[in-house]
Design a protein around this motif. Structure first.
Motif, PDB file in Angstrom:
ATOM      1  N   GLN A 112       0.904  -1.178   0.062  1.00  0.00           N
ATOM      2  CA  GLN A 112      -0.046   0.043   0.116  1.00  0.00           C
ATOM      3  C   GLN A 112       0.910   1.347   0.096  1.00  0.00           C
ATOM      4  O   GLN A 112       1.890   1.292   0.292  1.00  0.00           O
ATOM      5  CB  GLN A 112      -0.887  -0.032   1.195  1.00  0.00           C
ATOM      6  N   SER A 113       0.232   2.219  -0.394  1.00  0.00           N
ATOM      7  CA  SER A 113       0.997   3.612  -0.496  1.00  0.00           C
ATOM      8  C   SER A 113       0.030   4.598  -0.092  1.00  0.00           C
ATOM      9  O   SER A 113      -1.157   4.615  -0.402  1.00  0.00           O
ATOM     10  CB  SER A 113       1.612   4.017  -1.823  1.00  0.00           C
ATOM     11  N   MET A 114       0.509   5.770   0.674  1.00  0.00           N
ATOM     12  CA  MET A 114      -0.329   6.768   0.924  1.00  0.00           C
ATOM     13  C   MET A 114       0.042   8.133   0.466  1.00  0.00           C
ATOM     14  O   MET A 114       1.125   8.370   0.030  1.00  0.00           O
ATOM     15  CB  MET A 114      -0.275   6.957   2.294  1.00  0.00           C
ATOM     16  N   THR A 115      -0.913   8.923   0.009  1.00  0.00           N
ATOM     17  CA  THR A 115      -0.735  10.274  -0.637  1.00  0.00           C
ATOM     18  C   THR A 115      -1.365  11.330   0.414  1.00  0.00           C
ATOM     19  O   THR A 115      -2.568  11.023   1.126  1.00  0.00           O
ATOM     20  CB  THR A 115      -1.451  10.388  -1.948  1.00  0.00           C
ATOM     21  N   PHE A 116      -0.795  12.442   0.513  1.00  0.00           N
ATOM     22  CA  PHE A 116      -1.310  13.540   1.234  1.00  0.00           C
ATOM     23  C   PHE A 116      -2.322  14.573   0.444  1.00  0.00           C
ATOM     24  O   PHE A 116      -2.050  14.631  -0.983  1.00  0.00           O
ATOM     25  CB  PHE A 116      -0.168  14.393   1.882  1.00  0.00           C
ATOM     26  N   SER A 117      -3.029  15.263   1.113  1.00  0.00           N
ATOM     27  CA  SER A 117      -3.685  16.500   0.488  1.00  0.00           C
ATOM     28  C   SER A 117      -3.713  17.672   1.530  1.00  0.00           C
ATOM     29  O   SER A 117      -3.553  17.450   2.670  1.00  0.00           O
ATOM     30  CB  SER A 117      -4.997  16.260   0.006  1.00  0.00           C
ATOM     31  N   ASP A 118      -3.703  18.976   1.177  1.00  0.00           N
ATOM     32  CA  ASP A 118      -3.665  19.990   1.999  1.00  0.00           C
ATOM     33  C   ASP A 118      -5.044  20.064   2.682  1.00  0.00           C
ATOM     34  O   ASP A 118      -5.852  19.747   2.060  1.00  0.00           O
ATOM     35  CB  ASP A 118      -3.447  21.175   1.323  1.00  0.00           C
ATOM     36  N   LEU A 119      -4.836  20.576   3.875  1.00  0.00           N
ATOM     37  CA  LEU A 119      -6.265  20.651   4.600  1.00  0.00           C
ATOM     38  C   LEU A 119      -6.927  21.944   4.229  1.00  0.00           C
ATOM     39  O   LEU A 119      -6.219  23.055   3.683  1.00  0.00           O
ATOM     40  CB  LEU A 119      -5.736  20.581   6.119  1.00  0.00           C
ATOM     41  N   MET A 120      -8.183  22.210   4.876  1.00  0.00           N
ATOM     42  CA  MET A 120      -8.752  23.293   4.339  1.00  0.00           C
ATOM     43  C   MET A 120      -8.063  24.744   4.551  1.00  0.00           C
ATOM     44  O   MET A 120      -7.446  24.775   5.729  1.00  0.00           O
ATOM     45  CB  MET A 120     -10.373  23.133   5.100  1.00  0.00           C
ATOM     46  N   TYR A 121      -8.460  25.839   4.074  1.00  0.00           N
ATOM     47  CA  TYR A 121      -7.792  27.142   4.204  1.00  0.00           C
ATOM     48  C   TYR A 121      -8.874  28.123   4.972  1.00  0.00           C
ATOM     49  O   TYR A 121     -10.018  28.094   4.822  1.00  0.00           O
ATOM     50  CB  TYR A 121      -7.470  27.621   2.689  1.00  0.00           C
ATOM     51  N   GLN A 122      -7.952  28.960   5.759  1.00  0.00           N
ATOM     52  CA  GLN A 122      -8.963  30.059   6.229  1.00  0.00           C
ATOM     53  C   GLN A 122      -8.516  31.305   5.330  1.00  0.00           C
ATOM     54  O   GLN A 122      -7.495  31.843   5.207  1.00  0.00           O
ATOM     55  CB  GLN A 122      -8.489  30.467   7.780  1.00  0.00           C
ATOM     56  N   THR A 123      -9.585  31.700   4.817  1.00  0.00           N
ATOM     57  CA  THR A 123      -9.681  32.922   3.971  1.00  0.00           C
ATOM     58  C   THR A 123      -9.362  34.451   4.687  1.00  0.00           C
ATOM     59  O   THR A 123     -10.564  34.530   5.364  1.00  0.00           O
ATOM     60  CB  THR A 123     -10.598  32.799   2.899  1.00  0.00           C
ATOM     61  N   THR A 124      -8.507  35.086   4.671  1.00  0.00           N
ATOM     62  CA  THR A 124      -8.366  36.238   5.392  1.00  0.00           C
ATOM     63  C   THR A 124      -8.957  37.468   4.420  1.00  0.00           C
ATOM     64  O   THR A 124      -9.029  38.625   4.929  1.00  0.00           O
ATOM     65  CB  THR A 124      -6.781  36.584   5.801  1.00  0.00           C
ATOM     66  N   GLN A 125      -8.812  37.424   3.205  1.00  0.00           N
ATOM     67  CA  GLN A 125      -9.168  38.358   2.331  1.00  0.00           C
ATOM     68  C   GLN A 125      -9.629  37.405   0.914  1.00  0.00           C
ATOM     69  O   GLN A 125      -8.808  36.807   0.551  1.00  0.00           O
ATOM     70  CB  GLN A 125      -8.293  39.242   1.987  1.00  0.00           C
ATOM     71  N   ALA A 126     -10.852  37.791   0.621  1.00  0.00           N
ATOM     72  CA  ALA A 126     -11.545  37.037  -0.857  1.00  0.00           C
ATOM     73  C   ALA A 126     -10.781  37.806  -1.711  1.00  0.00           C
ATOM     74  O   ALA A 126     -10.197  38.976  -1.915  1.00  0.00           O
ATOM     75  CB  ALA A 126     -13.034  37.236  -0.673  1.00  0.00           C
ATOM     76  N   ALA A 127     -10.946  37.051  -2.823  1.00  0.00           N
ATOM     77  CA  ALA A 127     -10.049  37.570  -4.202  1.00  0.00           C
ATOM     78  C   ALA A 127     -11.203  38.697  -4.732  1.00  0.00           C
ATOM     79  O   ALA A 127     -12.270  38.634  -4.571  1.00  0.00           O
ATOM     80  CB  ALA A 127      -9.973  36.470  -5.273  1.00  0.00           C
ATOM     81  N   SER A 128     -10.508  39.527  -5.455  1.00  0.00           N
ATOM     82  CA  SER A 128     -11.556  40.709  -6.054  1.00  0.00           C
ATOM     83  C   SER A 128     -11.065  40.606  -7.606  1.00  0.00           C
ATOM     84  O   SER A 128      -9.892  40.781  -7.841  1.00  0.00           O
ATOM     85  CB  SER A 128     -11.405  41.711  -5.489  1.00  0.00           C
ATOM     86  N   GLY A 129     -12.134  41.065  -8.493  1.00  0.00           N
ATOM     87  CA  GLY A 129     -11.735  41.158  -9.995  1.00  0.00           C
ATOM     88  C   GLY A 129     -11.094  42.664 -10.274  1.00  0.00           C
ATOM     89  O   GLY A 129     -11.550  43.522  -9.552  1.00  0.00           O
ATOM     90  N   ALA A 130     -10.623  42.616 -11.450  1.00  0.00           N
ATOM     91  CA  ALA A 130     -10.302  43.927 -12.060  1.00  0.00           C
ATOM     92  C   ALA A 130     -11.266  44.946 -12.191  1.00  0.00           C
ATOM     93  O   ALA A 130     -12.494  44.585 -12.420  1.00  0.00           O
ATOM     94  CB  ALA A 130      -9.276  43.758 -13.470  1.00  0.00           C
ATOM     95  N   ASN A 131     -11.046  46.236 -12.182  1.00  0.00           N
ATOM     96  CA  ASN A 131     -12.084  47.387 -12.424  1.00  0.00           C
ATOM     97  C   ASN A 131     -11.822  47.906 -13.431  1.00  0.00           C
ATOM     98  O   ASN A 131     -11.031  48.778 -13.579  1.00  0.00           O
ATOM     99  CB  ASN A 131     -12.126  48.252 -11.272  1.00  0.00           C
TER     100      ASN A 131
END
Length: 451
Positions: free
Chosen positions: A37-56
């Motif tokens: 058997q082999s095991m793979t990792f994945s990153d854990l949930m993220y805390q968003t301190t600032q949401a993404a914004s689009g260009a104006n």
């Protein structure tokens, strides 16, 4: 509290799980048919301190990417190299079987079917083929009741190969024989009063062995010879032909005292022109059924005899059976061994030269073998993600696979890879522990601010 502390803890847990997987692989490095058997990792949930914004487009101000801080790692998947073939280990045990291909043996505990690559089998006290480790019955197909040489592929059942009926093979009376070789007219034996003696061994329908003593004699006619029945002896050399009229040589269903065997000296061909007439190249050793109820008439073919110069030596001798070996007769056969062929067909061999089909080992295949659930004891069970077992199974050769006897499939664990993985896991664990240590130092500095 600092998020890095929890990231470090999450990292420690995942690396510990990975070490558990590696440890299990190494522990099973010598387990029959174990799949690593082999095991793979994945990153854990993220805390968003600032949401993404689009260009104006009005002001010309560009967009801003989101600001996210991860909270560590988690186990993504534990995969099993279930389709990777393990190396073979020679055992020379005829009941040790290795599958080559992606199939699985089917075994049953009396209630449920399981699947395994562990082919270490034996025959239990009831005569069933079973797993050595668990005693679970190996499943397969039985012989077609209407054709003893064919398999009926139906719902799998336990393969009971050692039964009272299978331990012996019935006898059969001799029905055919042939005499071949050279009769040399200058052979002193042929010209002697006793003639050239030929012993034809044959069996009655109870499997007892007898010897018919035949003799070939020269005649006053060049190139012609006679053959006669002198006696019939049992296996102890005692005559059973007290009354000479109870057994005789026949041609065209007519008793003949001394049929003439005429040989064409030019080309060595043979034809029988005995006193009963006819040109057949066969005689019949006929038995009176009242005296010999267990005997069967024997057709003797002389067509392979020839009259040639062989330096005064005749080589004619009788052989049981026709040219294809049919009608040779046989004694009662005792089972001498079991043979399992590459397609899973199981045959019993007997000491009288016969063999008997006992059944066939069936196999199972799955659309997603990696989806099988591990049950311990080298067993797997079907799941919704592996695909269902139809209860019948398949002939292993239909998928290009085959079975080898006298060998077992070894574990497919690669120790060099496992040790390398163990090193990287150890370093990852150490690095995550440093996260906790440094984070703790930072917190200590924070608590010291009040001083």
């Amino acid at each position: 509290m600092m998020r890095s502390l929890y990231s470090g803890v999450a990292g420690l847990k995942t690396h510990q799980t990975r070490m558990d997987v590696i440890g299990n692989n190494i522990a099973n490095v010598n387990t029959t048919a174990y799949k690593s058997q082999s095991m793979t990792f994945s990153d854990l949930m993220y805390q968003t301190t600032q949401a993404a914004s689009g260009a104006n487009p009005t002001t010309g101000v560009g967009g801003i990417n989101a600001r996210q801080i991860g909270l560590g790692a988690k186990t993504s998947a534990i995969k099993t190299a279930i389709t990777t073939q393990g190396a073979s280990q020679t055992t020379n045990d005829p009941f040790d079987i290795m599958i080559t291909g992606d199939s699985f043996f089917i075994v049953n505990n009396g209630q449920n079917n399981y699947f395994t690559r562990d082919g270490s089998f034996y025959v239990d006290g009831a005569g069933n083929l079973a797993m050595t480790s668990t005693g679970y019955n190996v499943m397969g197909w039985k012989v077609d009741p209407n054709d003893a040489s064919a398999i009926k592929q139906d719902t799998v059942s336990a393969l009971r190969i050692m039964t009272t009926e299978n331990m012996t093979y019935p006898p059969e009376a001799t029905k055919s024989a042939r005499i071949s070789g050279i009769i040399d007219k200058n052979d002193t034996n042929v010209n002697a009063a006793a003639g050239k003696i030929m012993n034809l061994e044959f069996y009655d329908n109870q499997g007892y062995k007898y010897t018919a003593k035949l003799s070939v004699h020269s005649t006053t006619t060049d190139g012609t010879f006679t053959v006669q029945l002198d006696d019939i002896l049992d296996s102890k050399g005692k005559t059973v032909l007290a009354d000479k009229t109870k057994a005789s040589l026949q041609q065209n269903n007519t008793n003949v005292t001394a049929p003439v065997l005429e040989f064409d000296l030019k080309n060595g061909s043979f034809k029988n022109v005995g006193t009963a007439g006819g040109t057949e190249s066969t005689l019949t050793l006929h038995f009176d059924t009242g005296t010999f109820p267990s005997f069967t008439d024997i057709t003797i073919d002389f067509s392979k005899c020839s009259n040639l110069n062989n330096n005064g030596s005749s080589t004619v001798s009788p052989i049981r059976g026709d040219a294809k070996g049919n009608g040779a007769g046989r004694k009662v056969g005792e089972m001498s061994g079991i043979e399992i062929q590459k397609d899973g067909m199981i045959y019993a061999n007997y000491d009288n030269g016969c063999s008997r089909l006992l059944g066939q080992i069936a196999v199972a295949t799955f659309a997603n073998a990696s989806g099988l659930a591990k049950e311990g004891d080298n067993l797997y069970s079907a799941t919704q993600n592996s695909g269902d077992f139809d209860g019948i199974g398949k002939d292993i050769t239909t998928g290009g696979g085959y079975m080898n006897t006298g060998v077992l499939e070894m574990s497919n664990v690669d120790l060099s890879s496992e040790f390398t993985e163990m090193i990287t896991t150890q370093r990852g664990f150490q690095a995550n522990s440093r996260i906790i240590t440094v984070s703790d130092t930072l917190l200590e500095e924070l608590t010291n601010l009040k001083r």
